[in-house]
Scaffold this motif. Structure first.
Motif, mmCIF file in Angstrom:
data_model
loop_
_atom_site.group_PDB
_atom_site.id
_atom_site.type_symbol
_atom_site.label_atom_id
_atom_site.label_comp_id
_atom_site.label_asym_id
_atom_site.label_seq_id
_atom_site.Cartn_x
_atom_site.Cartn_y
_atom_site.Cartn_z
ATOM 1 N N GLN A 28 -34.524 -7.731 42.391
ATOM 2 C CA GLN A 28 -34.629 -6.616 41.462
ATOM 3 C C GLN A 28 -33.454 -6.644 40.483
ATOM 4 O O GLN A 28 -32.309 -6.853 40.865
ATOM 5 C CB GLN A 28 -34.621 -5.288 42.227
ATOM 6 C CG GLN A 28 -35.884 -5.036 43.030
ATOM 7 C CD GLN A 28 -35.851 -5.625 44.426
ATOM 8 O OE1 GLN A 28 -35.051 -6.513 44.718
ATOM 9 N NE2 GLN A 28 -36.708 -5.139 45.298
ATOM 10 N N GLY A 29 -33.764 -6.453 39.192
ATOM 11 C CA GLY A 29 -32.737 -6.453 38.167
ATOM 12 C C GLY A 29 -32.309 -7.829 37.716
ATOM 13 O O GLY A 29 -31.399 -7.951 36.885
ATOM 14 N N LYS A 30 -32.961 -8.879 38.226
ATOM 15 C CA LYS A 30 -32.544 -10.248 37.900
ATOM 16 C C LYS A 30 -33.655 -11.087 37.285
ATOM 17 O O LYS A 30 -33.506 -12.303 37.163
ATOM 18 C CB LYS A 30 -32.014 -10.935 39.158
ATOM 19 C CG LYS A 30 -30.734 -10.335 39.707
ATOM 20 C CD LYS A 30 -30.205 -11.147 40.864
ATOM 21 C CE LYS A 30 -28.859 -10.621 41.347
ATOM 22 N NZ LYS A 30 -28.322 -11.446 42.460
ATOM 23 N N VAL A 31 -34.772 -10.469 36.922
ATOM 24 C CA VAL A 31 -35.909 -11.228 36.394
ATOM 25 C C VAL A 31 -36.339 -10.632 35.054
ATOM 26 O O VAL A 31 -36.486 -9.414 34.926
ATOM 27 C CB VAL A 31 -37.091 -11.221 37.389
ATOM 28 C CG1 VAL A 31 -38.310 -11.919 36.792
ATOM 29 C CG2 VAL A 31 -36.690 -11.897 38.705
ATOM 30 N N THR A 32 -36.539 -11.514 34.080
ATOM 31 C CA THR A 32 -37.039 -11.129 32.759
ATOM 32 C C THR A 32 -38.301 -11.917 32.461
ATOM 33 O O THR A 32 -38.365 -13.118 32.735
ATOM 34 C CB THR A 32 -35.998 -11.419 31.661
ATOM 35 O OG1 THR A 32 -34.802 -10.694 31.957
ATOM 36 C CG2 THR A 32 -36.512 -11.005 30.291
ATOM 37 N N ILE A 33 -39.283 -11.248 31.902
ATOM 38 C CA ILE A 33 -40.475 -11.917 31.381
ATOM 39 C C ILE A 33 -40.444 -11.793 29.863
ATOM 40 O O ILE A 33 -40.355 -10.686 29.322
ATOM 41 C CB ILE A 33 -41.766 -11.330 31.968
ATOM 42 C CG1 ILE A 33 -41.817 -11.608 33.473
ATOM 43 C CG2 ILE A 33 -42.994 -11.912 31.281
ATOM 44 C CD1 ILE A 33 -43.058 -11.089 34.166
ATOM 45 N N ARG A 61 -42.652 -12.862 43.972
ATOM 46 C CA ARG A 61 -41.407 -13.529 44.357
ATOM 47 C C ARG A 61 -40.202 -12.612 44.151
ATOM 48 O O ARG A 61 -39.252 -12.633 44.949
ATOM 49 C CB ARG A 61 -41.241 -14.818 43.547
ATOM 50 C CG ARG A 61 -42.095 -15.952 44.096
ATOM 51 C CD ARG A 61 -42.213 -17.084 43.095
ATOM 52 N NE ARG A 61 -42.843 -18.258 43.674
ATOM 53 C CZ ARG A 61 -44.140 -18.353 43.929
ATOM 54 N NH1 ARG A 61 -44.946 -17.329 43.659
ATOM 55 N NH2 ARG A 61 -44.646 -19.452 44.477
ATOM 56 N N THR A 62 -40.226 -11.823 43.096
ATOM 57 C CA THR A 62 -39.130 -10.880 42.862
ATOM 58 C C THR A 62 -38.974 -9.936 44.041
ATOM 59 O O THR A 62 -37.861 -9.686 44.526
ATOM 60 C CB THR A 62 -39.386 -10.078 41.573
ATOM 61 O OG1 THR A 62 -39.561 -10.982 40.479
ATOM 62 C CG2 THR A 62 -38.236 -9.133 41.272
ATOM 63 N N ARG A 63 -40.100 -9.433 44.521
ATOM 64 C CA ARG A 63 -40.076 -8.503 45.658
ATOM 65 C C ARG A 63 -39.631 -9.217 46.932
ATOM 66 O O ARG A 63 -38.765 -8.725 47.672
ATOM 67 C CB ARG A 63 -41.463 -7.888 45.848
ATOM 68 C CG ARG A 63 -41.533 -6.869 46.985
ATOM 69 C CD ARG A 63 -42.900 -6.227 47.092
ATOM 70 N NE ARG A 63 -43.105 -5.204 46.071
ATOM 71 C CZ ARG A 63 -43.924 -5.331 45.038
ATOM 72 N NH1 ARG A 63 -44.611 -6.457 44.865
ATOM 73 N NH2 ARG A 63 -44.057 -4.355 44.164
ATOM 74 N N ALA A 64 -40.185 -10.396 47.191
ATOM 75 C CA ALA A 64 -39.894 -11.102 48.439
ATOM 76 C C ALA A 64 -38.431 -11.538 48.527
ATOM 77 O O ALA A 64 -37.848 -11.536 49.623
ATOM 78 C CB ALA A 64 -40.810 -12.315 48.566
ATOM 79 N N LEU A 65 -37.832 -11.907 47.395
ATOM 80 C CA LEU A 65 -36.463 -12.424 47.395
ATOM 81 C C LEU A 65 -35.422 -11.354 47.084
ATOM 82 O O LEU A 65 -34.226 -11.653 47.014
ATOM 83 C CB LEU A 65 -36.332 -13.567 46.371
ATOM 84 C CG LEU A 65 -37.165 -14.812 46.667
ATOM 85 C CD1 LEU A 65 -37.110 -15.785 45.498
ATOM 86 C CD2 LEU A 65 -36.682 -15.489 47.946
ATOM 87 N N GLY A 66 -35.873 -10.112 46.893
ATOM 88 C CA GLY A 66 -34.930 -9.039 46.588
ATOM 89 C C GLY A 66 -34.191 -9.258 45.282
ATOM 90 O O GLY A 66 -33.002 -8.949 45.170
#
Length: 402
Positions: free
Chosen positions: A232-237, A225-230
């Motif tokens: 990058q830099g907005k997701v933390t696990i 989903r990070t890749r599909a929605l662009g």
């Protein structure tokens, strides 16, 4: 303001010129330098970047209250239900949260990302308590609030709607948790999380306690989903205790994917640190990693005291670090590592030798702390601390200022 006679990252004695909340110059210490009365006497202490706690649950803390017997059950759901049964027995959330946030600032934390539990039981009450603490300390620390569905998004009615309301009322980050093991519908869970993030233009933070291959499966769905929605830099696990246990090829592939998509990680330095993705390898790949204190003396666990210097020691200890460079790296992770998660425009750590945060142009968010070296400061965790936020003293000798 001039901060006199300090040793940035344990280096040479220096005077730090602070202008408009930022470091304007770092000069060799000169005892004869003019002082207009607004300066700080560093007394030879270390000048270090202040801490960034990027994974804490301010709303659940019981710091400062009498200890009680631990009654939590086993597993995430048992602990959630134990908290639900007892949290109203304590003083109001806003009171406890404001007190703990102040304690954290006194000890050197000036940036915080806190979860606020949102569920069918508490509604927005816990979120509003964290919001009150943020307002109370707005001049002493920068606080981001995560709207966090601790009991899942799908198990109880109305939770996605409550999340939406929180995000419209001051929450800055969309939280998610264990898409497979808690909600048991990872596609729907992540559709809701990323749908909220897209509507509110907000980052995402996913709690991941899931083991081994299952954890990798959920992680891959997040990466997809990070890749599909662009995003990058907005997701933390966060947590991801066992992503390093599957096999060497998977570990290497996950680290590469995290770096490519700029997906960050938040650790609490758990006892299982050896089964997580390795800290030094994440850093060398350019993956943003931050540190947090998690829940503190709450209905989940009796551990935690609001001191990120203690947690920095714990990160070094659970990582089994002994060399000076690696222990100092733990401070870099606990300070600017987390800051770079909160502000992706900040440069990522790419080496265990990186020592950012006390250079010309950096925000003047600093802690002056006693210690012969950075390693000794981590080991001794002394009380002689002065905390500076945006170029202003906000705490000294473990007491708030102003």
């Amino acid at each position: 303001m001039i901060i006199r006679n300090v040793r940035p990252w344990g280096g040479q004695a220096s005077d730090i010129d602070v202008t408009d909340g930022r470091i304007a110059a770092v000069l060799p210490h000169a005892p004869s330098r003019p002082d207009d009365g607004t300066g700080i006497d560093g007394r030879g202490r270390l000048a270090m970047p202040s801490f960034s706690d990027v994974h804490c649950h301010l709303d659940s803390n019981r710091v400062g209250l009498p200890f009680r017997p631990h009654t939590g059950g086993s597993g995430i759901w048992g602990l959630v239900m134990n908290d639900r049964e007892h949290w109203r027995e304590d003083p109001p959330v806003a009171e406890r949260t404001t007190a703990l946030l102040g304690r954290m600032i006194e000890r050197g934390t000036t940036r915080v990302r806190s979860y606020a539990q949102i569920d069918a039981d508490s509604g927005l009450e816990r979120f509003e308590g964290v919001l009150a603490a943020k307002e109370a300390h707005k001049d002493r620390a920068d606080v981001e609030i995560i709207a966090f569905p601790q009991a899942g998004l799908l198990r109880e009615k109305g939770v996605p709607e409550l999340m939406e309301e929180a995000l419209s009322s001051g929450a800055a980050v969309v939280g998610g948790i264990d898409p497979c093991t808690l909600d048991r519908d990872p596609v729907r869970h992540l559709d809701i999380v990323f749908g909220l993030a897209e509507r509110h233009q907000a980052p995402v933070d996913i709690h991941l306690h899931e083991p081994g291959h299952l954890g990798v499966f959920s992680t891959d769905l997040v990466l997809e989903r990070t890749r599909a929605l662009g995003m990058q830099g907005k997701v933390t696990i966060s947590h991801a205790y066992e992503l390093g246990t599957v096999d060497e090829a998977t570990t290497r592939r996950l680290i590469e994917d995290f770096a490519e998509l700029d997906v960050s990680m938040a650790t609490i330095a758990p006892a299982q640190q050896s089964t997580a993705l390795p800290l030094a390898e994440l850093t060398r790949a350019g993956v943003r990693v931050g540190l947090g204190e998690d829940g503190q003396r709450d209905f989940w666990s009796p551990y935690g005291n609001g001191d990120m210097l203690d947690r920095t020691w714990q990160l070094a200890f659970t990582s089994r670090y002994r060399p000076d460079e690696l222990i100092e790296h733990c401070w870099a992770v606990a300070s600017r590592g987390g800051a770079a998660i909160l502000d992706p425009s900040l440069q990522r750590l790419t080496s265990t030798a990186d020592r950012p945060g006390v250079d010309v142009g950096d925000a003047a968010d600093l802690i002056l702390v006693e210690g012969d070296t950075v390693v000794s400061a981590v080991m001794d965790r002394g009380a002689d601390r002065t905390v500076i936020h945006a170029g202003r003293v906000v705490a000294d000798q473990l007491r708030l200022v102003g």
